[in-house]
Design a protein around this motif. Structure first.
Motif, PDB file in Angstrom:
ATOM      1  N   PRO A 115       4.526   1.176   2.015  1.00  0.00           N
ATOM      2  CA  PRO A 115       5.239   0.255   2.915  1.00  0.00           C
ATOM      3  C   PRO A 115       5.258   0.721   4.375  1.00  0.00           C
ATOM      4  N   GLU A 116       5.311   2.033   4.613  1.00  0.00           N
ATOM      5  CA  GLU A 116       5.348   2.517   6.006  1.00  0.00           C
ATOM      6  C   GLU A 116       4.030   2.210   6.702  1.00  0.00           C
ATOM      7  N   VAL A 117       2.939   2.390   5.965  1.00  0.00           N
ATOM      8  CA  VAL A 117       1.620   2.126   6.560  1.00  0.00           C
ATOM      9  C   VAL A 117       1.480   0.620   6.826  1.00  0.00           C
ATOM     10  N   ALA A 118       1.963  -0.182   5.883  1.00  0.00           N
ATOM     11  CA  ALA A 118       1.909  -1.639   6.044  1.00  0.00           C
ATOM     12  C   ALA A 118       2.690  -2.062   7.291  1.00  0.00           C
ATOM     13  N   ALA A 119       3.902  -1.509   7.453  1.00  0.00           N
ATOM     14  CA  ALA A 119       4.758  -1.899   8.583  1.00  0.00           C
ATOM     15  C   ALA A 119       4.114  -1.494   9.910  1.00  0.00           C
ATOM     16  N   TYR A 120       3.461  -0.335   9.914  1.00  0.00           N
ATOM     17  CA  TYR A 120       2.794   0.161  11.126  1.00  0.00           C
ATOM     18  C   TYR A 120       1.769  -0.861  11.619  1.00  0.00           C
ATOM     19  N   LEU A 140      -3.068  -4.923   1.575  1.00  0.00           N
ATOM     20  CA  LEU A 140      -3.673  -3.827   0.816  1.00  0.00           C
ATOM     21  C   LEU A 140      -2.704  -2.640   0.733  1.00  0.00           C
ATOM     22  N   CYS A 141      -2.084  -2.318   1.861  1.00  0.00           N
ATOM     23  CA  CYS A 141      -1.131  -1.196   1.890  1.00  0.00           C
ATOM     24  C   CYS A 141       0.060  -1.489   0.979  1.00  0.00           C
ATOM     25  N   GLU A 142       0.532  -2.733   1.033  1.00  0.00           N
ATOM     26  CA  GLU A 142       1.676  -3.094   0.179  1.00  0.00           C
ATOM     27  C   GLU A 142       1.282  -3.001  -1.293  1.00  0.00           C
ATOM     28  N   THR A 143       0.076  -3.463  -1.589  1.00  0.00           N
ATOM     29  CA  THR A 143      -0.398  -3.426  -2.978  1.00  0.00           C
ATOM     30  C   THR A 143      -0.447  -1.993  -3.498  1.00  0.00           C
ATOM     31  N   TYR A 144      -0.832  -1.083  -2.621  1.00  0.00           N
ATOM     32  CA  TYR A 144      -0.921   0.320  -3.042  1.00  0.00           C
ATOM     33  C   TYR A 144       0.379   1.080  -2.758  1.00  0.00           C
ATOM     34  N   ASN A 145       1.451   0.320  -2.574  1.00  0.00           N
ATOM     35  CA  ASN A 145       2.791   0.889  -2.404  1.00  0.00           C
ATOM     36  C   ASN A 145       2.874   1.872  -1.229  1.00  0.00           C
TER      37      ASN A 145
END
Ligand code: UDX
Ligand code: ADP
Length: 458
Positions: A293-298, A286-291
């Motif tokens: 990336p830092e939140v996704a990596a966390y 979901l984080c990646e989809t909404y661009n």
């Protein structure tokens, strides 16, 4: 015409079965039908041997089955009869195409939505009970409306927070019930219908109503944060093993801070179960989809830390046993992903067993409830046997590895187990449930998790 007091649940799994049994018990004036495409599973729900092991479930099902609780493979008739339809089918991680390995595979859900729309002969309330990534209800609503025969469908999100092994207690006395609805008068009315059902036994102040997206998001975040606490403590366990601190003492001291709290700080071999990994990966996607990336990596790091912990446990076994386990007998106590369940989905035991087998160990597995699932998980592997008796399983073992925190493991006669094992007799306590000093006194080489070993070999 559908009966307003008839509830259908599509999906008779770990969530659907126990949840519906509880609703049937608390609402005797409602008829509750649970449907599943898996006929074998339905037959088991109708038999004396239920398809899942869950403390307290047998009694609850026996109390209601045949009175106001029914299990059927015929979802279509039930769709015609029931006004409220819960959908509790599996939403596994997608294995193909866009989002493979992270996004949720919603094909089972979508199939259900179409079947509901095609067979409903009037308006229905459709309740999302499986964990779905945020904004799925909107998609489901569109599918339902596009396929409907002109009737209105109200989609609610009502995520389940029960944990396996304590499902009945959690359902009886939940921390909260969450109901998300569309912010329209019809959505509000549908929400009120569901609130009234839960209010039969849950105090009103514990029933939270939100918009659909918040409800879906809350489920993902609750699981991600619980898993994050475990990964945090597991990362600390690695540091403790190097430094001489004891992770149990650290966990206790940290958890006594009322701002932090004591729960979900137990280090172990890693978290398993059908939800944590899947939901975090959904969140990452979901984080990646909404661009973002830092939140996704966390969040992804929580899953990576878990994989590290599983690997670390297996590697410590190899390293401690003079850097080779080839041809040695290793007995695993436990295979379920946690105690009090026979479920092995995403169990750390699967990964640990495979790693040990790749090192050419001979594995013996004992678990009080999960042996049948363990056999399926390790299908095709050689050098593994499954044993119904813990003492028999420990015979001639070079090492015992505790992988699940079953209470009975702490109650065994370890003098006897020591006498049955090859020497030196190693014991790796991946859940820190044993009395390590007592084991050391008996002669074992003891490896607790997250603190230094107790060894006679120096
Ligand atoms: C979880 C959530 O708790 C529940 O709210 C949600 O509905 C579904 O996912 P479940 O997976 O059934 O429930 O069990 P849980 O008790 O959360 O345990 C998950 C994993 O974490 C297990 O492998 C358990 O052994 C591990 N765990 C738990 C730890 O390693 N340490 C802890 O302190 C707590
Ligand atoms: P959970 O842990 O979320 O309850 P399970 O895998 O235990 O997940 O249960 C999901 C159930 O949903 C399975 O028994 C599966 O057979 C059932 N199911 C999946 N798709 C459908 C469908 N289209 N109709 C009826 N049941 C379905």
């Amino acid at each position: 015409m559908a009966d307003k007091k008839h509830i259908l649940c599509i999906g008779a799994g770990y969530v659907g079965g126990p949840t519906m049994a509880m609703i049937a018990a608390k609402c005797p004036d409602y008829t509750v039908t649970v449907a599943d495409i898996n006929e074998e599973r339905i037959a088991a729900w109708n038999s004396d041997t239920l398809p899942i092991y869950e403390p307290g479930l047998d009694a609850l099902v026996k109390q209601c089955r045949g009175k106001n609780l029914f299990f059927t493979a015929d979802a279509i008739s039930a769709i015609r009869d029931a006004y409220i339809i819960f959908v509790s089918v599996n939403t596994p991680t997608k294995r193909f195409g866009t989002g493979a390995g992270k996004a949720a595979n919603l094909q089972y859900w979508e199939r259900c939505a179409r079947i509901i729309a095609e067979n409903a002969d009037g308006p229905r309330i459709v309740v999302e009970k499986s964990t779905l990534p945020v904004r799925a209800a909107e998609m489901i609503h569109k599918i339902l409306q596009a396929n409907s025969n002109g009737f209105e469908f109200h989609v609610l999100s009502n995520p389940e927070f029960l944990a396996e092994g304590t499902a009945i207690k959690d359902l009886e006395n939940p921390d909260r019930v969450l109901i998300g609805s569309m912010r329209t008068p019809d959505g509000h009315e549908a929400m009120q219908t569901l609130v009234d059902i839960y209010a039969r036994w849950v105090p009103r102040e514990k029933i939270l109503t939100t918009n659909v997206w918040s409800s879906e998001m809350s489920k993902l975040i609750a699981n991600a944060m619980l898993a994050q606490r475990i990964s945090s403590m597991n990362s600390v366990s690695a540091l403790c093993e190097r430094t001489g601190a004891d992770v149990r003492e650290v966990s206790r001291a940290v958890g006594m801070d009322s701002r932090i709290g004591a729960k979900f700080l137990r280090p172990g071999v890693g978290f398993g179960g059908s939800c944590f990994k899947k939901d975090i990966l959904n969140l990452v996607y979901l984080c990646e989809t909404y661009n973002l990336p830092e939140v996704a990596a966390y969040w992804e790091q929580v899953v990576k830390m878990n994989e590290y912990q599983e690997r670390r446990f297996a590697e410590r076994i190899v390293r401690s046993m003079f850097n080779t386990i080839s041809g040695k007998n290793i007995t695993m106590f436990g295979f379920a992903f946690k105690a009090d369940t026979g479920d092995t989905r995403e169990s750390p035991a699967i990964y640990i067993a495979k790693m040990l087998l790749e090192e050419n160990a001979n594995l013996t597995i004992y678990d009080p409830k999960a042996l049948e699932n363990a056999k399926k998980d390790l299908d095709g592997y050689e050098n593994v046997r499954f044993c119904n008796d813990p003492y028999e399983a420990a015979k001639d073992a070079h090492a015992v590895a505790v992988v699940t925190e079953w209470q009975e493991f702490a109650e065994y006669d370890y003098r006897k187990i020591f006498s049955l094992m090859a020497k030196p007799a190693f014991i790796f306590d991946g859940r820190n449930i044993l009395d390590h000093n007592a084991l050391f006194e008996l002669g074992f080489e003891v490896y607790p998790l997250g603190c230094q070993e107790l060894t006679h070999l120096k």
